[in-house]
Write a protein that holds these residues in place. Structure first.
Motif, PDB file in Angstrom:
ATOM      1  N   VAL A 178      22.075   5.661  36.456  1.00 15.81           N
ATOM      2  CA  VAL A 178      21.381   4.790  35.497  1.00 15.81           C
ATOM      3  C   VAL A 178      22.109   3.451  35.364  1.00 15.81           C
ATOM      4  O   VAL A 178      21.498   2.377  35.433  1.00 15.81           O
ATOM      5  CB  VAL A 178      21.268   5.482  34.117  1.00 15.81           C
ATOM      6  N   THR A 179      23.426   3.519  35.189  1.00 15.06           N
ATOM      7  CA  THR A 179      24.211   2.289  35.013  1.00 15.06           C
ATOM      8  C   THR A 179      24.133   1.414  36.249  1.00 15.06           C
ATOM      9  O   THR A 179      23.938   0.196  36.151  1.00 15.06           O
ATOM     10  CB  THR A 179      25.674   2.625  34.675  1.00 15.06           C
ATOM     11  N   ALA A 180      24.278   2.009  37.428  1.00 18.06           N
ATOM     12  CA  ALA A 180      24.224   1.235  38.668  1.00 18.06           C
ATOM     13  C   ALA A 180      22.854   0.577  38.844  1.00 18.06           C
ATOM     14  O   ALA A 180      22.763  -0.543  39.357  1.00 18.06           O
ATOM     15  CB  ALA A 180      24.542   2.114  39.868  1.00 18.06           C
ATOM     16  N   SER A 181      21.801   1.239  38.411  1.00 21.16           N
ATOM     17  CA  SER A 181      20.464   0.645  38.491  1.00 21.16           C
ATOM     18  C   SER A 181      20.374  -0.608  37.624  1.00 21.16           C
ATOM     19  O   SER A 181      19.782  -1.618  38.031  1.00 21.16           O
ATOM     20  CB  SER A 181      19.403   1.661  38.086  1.00 21.16           C
ATOM     21  N   LEU A 182      20.998  -0.569  36.445  1.00 21.36           N
ATOM     22  CA  LEU A 182      21.034  -1.751  35.576  1.00 21.36           C
ATOM     23  C   LEU A 182      21.888  -2.858  36.196  1.00 21.36           C
ATOM     24  O   LEU A 182      21.509  -4.037  36.174  1.00 21.36           O
ATOM     25  CB  LEU A 182      21.588  -1.375  34.201  1.00 21.36           C
ATOM     26  N   VAL A 183      23.029  -2.485  36.754  1.00 18.44           N
ATOM     27  CA  VAL A 183      23.919  -3.464  37.385  1.00 18.44           C
ATOM     28  C   VAL A 183      23.230  -4.093  38.593  1.00 18.44           C
ATOM     29  O   VAL A 183      23.277  -5.313  38.774  1.00 18.44           O
ATOM     30  CB  VAL A 183      25.263  -2.814  37.791  1.00 18.44           C
ATOM     31  N   ALA A 184      22.568  -3.289  39.397  1.00 19.75           N
ATOM     32  CA  ALA A 184      21.885  -3.789  40.602  1.00 19.75           C
ATOM     33  C   ALA A 184      20.814  -4.813  40.238  1.00 19.75           C
ATOM     34  O   ALA A 184      20.660  -5.825  40.928  1.00 19.75           O
ATOM     35  CB  ALA A 184      21.268  -2.632  41.374  1.00 19.75           C
ATOM     36  N   LYS A 185      20.115  -4.552  39.167  1.00 17.70           N
ATOM     37  CA  LYS A 185      19.074  -5.493  38.711  1.00 17.70           C
ATOM     38  C   LYS A 185      19.700  -6.859  38.428  1.00 17.70           C
ATOM     39  O   LYS A 185      19.180  -7.889  38.833  1.00 17.70           O
ATOM     40  CB  LYS A 185      18.396  -4.931  37.465  1.00 17.70           C
ATOM     41  N   GLY A 186      20.845  -6.853  37.759  1.00 14.96           N
ATOM     42  CA  GLY A 186      21.534  -8.103  37.457  1.00 14.96           C
ATOM     43  C   GLY A 186      22.073  -8.798  38.699  1.00 14.96           C
ATOM     44  O   GLY A 186      22.182 -10.023  38.734  1.00 14.96           O
ATOM     45  N   LEU A 187      22.426  -8.017  39.716  1.00 13.42           N
ATOM     46  CA  LEU A 187      22.940  -8.589  40.962  1.00 13.42           C
ATOM     47  C   LEU A 187      21.817  -9.008  41.915  1.00 13.42           C
ATOM     48  O   LEU A 187      22.084  -9.632  42.942  1.00 13.42           O
ATOM     49  CB  LEU A 187      23.851  -7.585  41.674  1.00 13.42           C
ATOM     50  N   GLY A 188      20.587  -8.621  41.599  1.00 13.85           N
ATOM     51  CA  GLY A 188      19.459  -8.958  42.464  1.00 13.85           C
ATOM     52  C   GLY A 188      19.430  -8.156  43.753  1.00 13.85           C
ATOM     53  O   GLY A 188      18.945  -8.642  44.773  1.00 13.85           O
ATOM     54  N   ILE A 189      19.928  -6.917  43.696  1.00 11.59           N
ATOM     55  CA  ILE A 189      19.908  -6.063  44.886  1.00 11.59           C
ATOM     56  C   ILE A 189      19.020  -4.858  44.627  1.00 11.59           C
ATOM     57  O   ILE A 189      18.759  -4.489  43.481  1.00 11.59           O
ATOM     58  CB  ILE A 189      21.331  -5.611  45.292  1.00 11.59           C
ATOM     59  N   ARG A 190      18.550  -4.271  45.708  1.00  9.40           N
ATOM     60  CA  ARG A 190      17.679  -3.109  45.595  1.00  9.40           C
ATOM     61  C   ARG A 190      18.465  -1.852  45.939  1.00  9.40           C
ATOM     62  O   ARG A 190      19.360  -1.871  46.783  1.00  9.40           O
ATOM     63  CB  ARG A 190      16.473  -3.240  46.534  1.00  9.40           C
ATOM     64  N   LEU A 191      18.088  -0.762  45.273  1.00  6.25           N
ATOM     65  CA  LEU A 191      18.687   0.540  45.532  1.00  6.25           C
ATOM     66  C   LEU A 191      17.575   1.507  45.907  1.00  6.25           C
ATOM     67  O   LEU A 191      16.466   1.407  45.393  1.00  6.25           O
ATOM     68  CB  LEU A 191      19.421   1.060  44.289  1.00  6.25           C
ATOM     69  N   GLY A 192      17.903   2.440  46.787  1.00  7.01           N
ATOM     70  CA  GLY A 192      16.929   3.458  47.200  1.00  7.01           C
ATOM     71  C   GLY A 192      17.393   4.843  46.805  1.00  7.01           C
ATOM     72  O   GLY A 192      17.731   5.089  45.650  1.00  7.01           O
ATOM     73  N   ARG A 193      17.467   5.710  47.775  1.00  6.20           N
ATOM     74  CA  ARG A 193      17.817   7.126  47.552  1.00  6.20           C
ATOM     75  C   ARG A 193      19.306   7.282  47.241  1.00  6.20           C
ATOM     76  O   ARG A 193      20.154   6.627  47.834  1.00  6.20           O
ATOM     77  CB  ARG A 193      17.461   7.914  48.797  1.00  6.20           C
ATOM     78  N   TRP A 194      19.580   8.200  46.317  1.00  5.73           N
ATOM     79  CA  TRP A 194      20.950   8.522  45.899  1.00  5.73           C
ATOM     80  C   TRP A 194      21.279   9.954  46.279  1.00  5.73           C
ATOM     81  O   TRP A 194      20.423  10.830  46.199  1.00  5.73           O
ATOM     82  CB  TRP A 194      21.059   8.468  44.378  1.00  5.73           C
ATOM     83  N   THR A 195      22.539  10.206  46.617  1.00  2.92           N
ATOM     84  CA  THR A 195      23.062  11.562  46.688  1.00  2.92           C
ATOM     85  C   THR A 195      24.424  11.574  46.012  1.00  2.92           C
ATOM     86  O   THR A 195      25.201  10.619  46.146  1.00  2.92           O
ATOM     87  CB  THR A 195      23.202  12.112  48.125  1.00  2.92           C
ATOM     88  N   PHE A 196      24.660  12.617  45.258  1.00  3.74           N
ATOM     89  CA  PHE A 196      25.929  12.798  44.549  1.00  3.74           C
ATOM     90  C   PHE A 196      26.467  14.188  44.863  1.00  3.74           C
ATOM     91  O   PHE A 196      25.713  15.160  44.880  1.00  3.74           O
ATOM     92  CB  PHE A 196      25.732  12.732  43.022  1.00  3.74           C
ATOM     93  N   ASP A 197      27.748  14.267  45.075  1.00  2.00           N
ATOM     94  CA  ASP A 197      28.467  15.534  45.105  1.00  2.00           C
ATOM     95  C   ASP A 197      29.643  15.351  44.158  1.00  2.00           C
ATOM     96  O   ASP A 197      30.440  14.428  44.339  1.00  2.00           O
ATOM     97  CB  ASP A 197      28.956  15.879  46.509  1.00  2.00           C
TER      98      ASP A 197
END
Length: 160
Positions: free
Chosen positions: A66-85
């Motif tokens: 969630v936080t990275a999605s907010l940060v990415a918006k401010g940086l003007g970059i797009r994010l796609g699929r995520w994986t976490f372990d």
């Protein structure tokens, strides 16, 4: 005198009820999400729902997304699929046996892969700003445990 919170403060409230170590929790708000927490049989539970410790680790991964999605918006970059372990190493001597010491995780490791169109520099900023701004990451970091936060950048597939 009435205390007025800052305009940017959002309260997060949960109501819990249970018996033994099984608890049903209801998140405050219009949606009223309901979830349960239980424990492994070794801790007195029936393992009928995730342990609170799994919720803690899961909160760390989802809050990062969630936080990275907010940060990415401010940086003007797009994010796609995520994986976490993610993994937390917990010595149960304090929790179960009552030993002296810290009942916290000793170490938590998070490995993240995210598709993005960010440059290497933008990605580095995304990772550092996410760590700084993520409330759950800060909760873990400030608790004194060893936190490993390893992010990998994957190419974002072209838009169709």
């Amino acid at each position: 005198m009435t205390v007025t919170p800052k305009e940017t403060v959002v309260p997060f409230a949960v109501h819990g009820e249970g018996t033994g170590v099984l608890q049903t929790l209801t998140a405050a708000g219009d949606a009223g999400h309901v979830f349960q927490a239980d424990a492994y049989p070794a801790f007195g539970g029936a393992d009928s729902a995730p342990s609170p410790l799994f919720y803690a680790i899961g909160a760390l991964t989802s809050c990062n997304q969630v936080t990275a999605s907010l940060v990415a918006k401010g940086l003007g970059i797009r994010l796609g699929r995520w994986t976490f372990d993610a993994r937390g190493d917990l010595d149960t001597a304090v929790l179960v046996g009552g030993a002296e010491g810290n009942a916290n995780f000793d170490r938590v490791e998070v490995r993240v892969t995210v598709e993005t169109d960010a440059t290497e520099e933008q990605f580095a900023e995304l990772v550092s700003e996410t760590a700084r701004r993520c409330p759950v990451t800060q909760l873990f970091e400030r608790s004194g445990l060893e936190l490993v936060n390893d992010w990998t950048r994957a190419e974002l597939p072209p838009a169709v």
